[in-house]
Scaffold this motif. Sequence first.
Motif, PDB file in Angstrom:
ATOM      1  N   ARG A   4       0.834  -1.208   0.000  1.00 54.97           N
ATOM      2  CA  ARG A   4       0.000   0.000   0.000  1.00 54.97           C
ATOM      3  C   ARG A   4       0.872   1.262   0.000  1.00 54.97           C
ATOM      4  O   ARG A   4       0.570   2.227  -0.681  1.00 54.97           O
ATOM      5  CB  ARG A   4      -0.920  -0.012   1.215  1.00 54.97           C
ATOM      6  N   ILE A   5       1.947   1.245   0.752  1.00 51.08           N
ATOM      7  CA  ILE A   5       2.860   2.382   0.806  1.00 51.08           C
ATOM      8  C   ILE A   5       3.476   2.623  -0.568  1.00 51.08           C
ATOM      9  O   ILE A   5       3.527   3.757  -1.045  1.00 51.08           O
ATOM     10  CB  ILE A   5       3.961   2.164   1.874  1.00 51.08           C
ATOM     11  N   PHE A   6       3.922   1.532  -1.220  1.00 52.18           N
ATOM     12  CA  PHE A   6       4.518   1.668  -2.554  1.00 52.18           C
ATOM     13  C   PHE A   6       3.477   2.141  -3.565  1.00 52.18           C
ATOM     14  O   PHE A   6       3.784   2.949  -4.447  1.00 52.18           O
ATOM     15  CB  PHE A   6       5.164   0.367  -3.011  1.00 52.18           C
ATOM     16  N   ALA A   7       2.258   1.649  -3.451  1.00 48.80           N
ATOM     17  CA  ALA A   7       1.199   2.079  -4.354  1.00 48.80           C
ATOM     18  C   ALA A   7       0.898   3.560  -4.154  1.00 48.80           C
ATOM     19  O   ALA A   7       0.732   4.310  -5.124  1.00 48.80           O
ATOM     20  CB  ALA A   7      -0.059   1.244  -4.133  1.00 48.80           C
ATOM     21  N   ASP A   8       0.856   4.004  -2.904  1.00 50.29           N
ATOM     22  CA  ASP A   8       0.622   5.422  -2.612  1.00 50.29           C
ATOM     23  C   ASP A   8       1.753   6.284  -3.156  1.00 50.29           C
ATOM     24  O   ASP A   8       1.518   7.359  -3.721  1.00 50.29           O
ATOM     25  CB  ASP A   8       0.472   5.655  -1.104  1.00 50.29           C
ATOM     26  N   ARG A   9       2.975   5.830  -2.986  1.00 48.29           N
ATOM     27  CA  ARG A   9       4.129   6.572  -3.521  1.00 48.29           C
ATOM     28  C   ARG A   9       4.062   6.638  -5.044  1.00 48.29           C
ATOM     29  O   ARG A   9       4.359   7.668  -5.649  1.00 48.29           O
ATOM     30  CB  ARG A   9       5.441   5.918  -3.096  1.00 48.29           C
ATOM     31  N   GLY A  10       3.682   5.533  -5.652  1.00 45.62           N
ATOM     32  CA  GLY A  10       3.561   5.483  -7.116  1.00 45.62           C
ATOM     33  C   GLY A  10       2.532   6.481  -7.612  1.00 45.62           C
ATOM     34  O   GLY A  10       2.770   7.206  -8.582  1.00 45.62           O
TER      35      GLY A  10
END
Length: 107
Positions: A4-10
Amino acid sequence: MADRIFADRGRAHEAAYTAEQHAHFNTLARRNRMLANWAAGLLDREGDQAYISEVMASHFIEAGDADLTGKLMADFNAAGVQMDEQTIHAKLNEFMLAAAAQEKGSA
């Protein structure tokens, strides 16, 4: 959680990139309008919105500024106005700086 963190950063990076591209497009449009107005003044077509739109549209023919400078050189030559590509490129740079400052001021 990490996914989720990586998706938000993306998504944040994508949104920043989109905003940057939008600002660049707006800056180019401002620059091209300034250049078209400058050229129209030299060609005794000041305030001729059809001509200004024509010049601005010529920028989308091919990548880069060659299409824009080619159009202006052809117009200046047809009207008997002494002009060289170096002057047009100098105006492109001058108007790009002015357009960037305006875009930054409107953000």
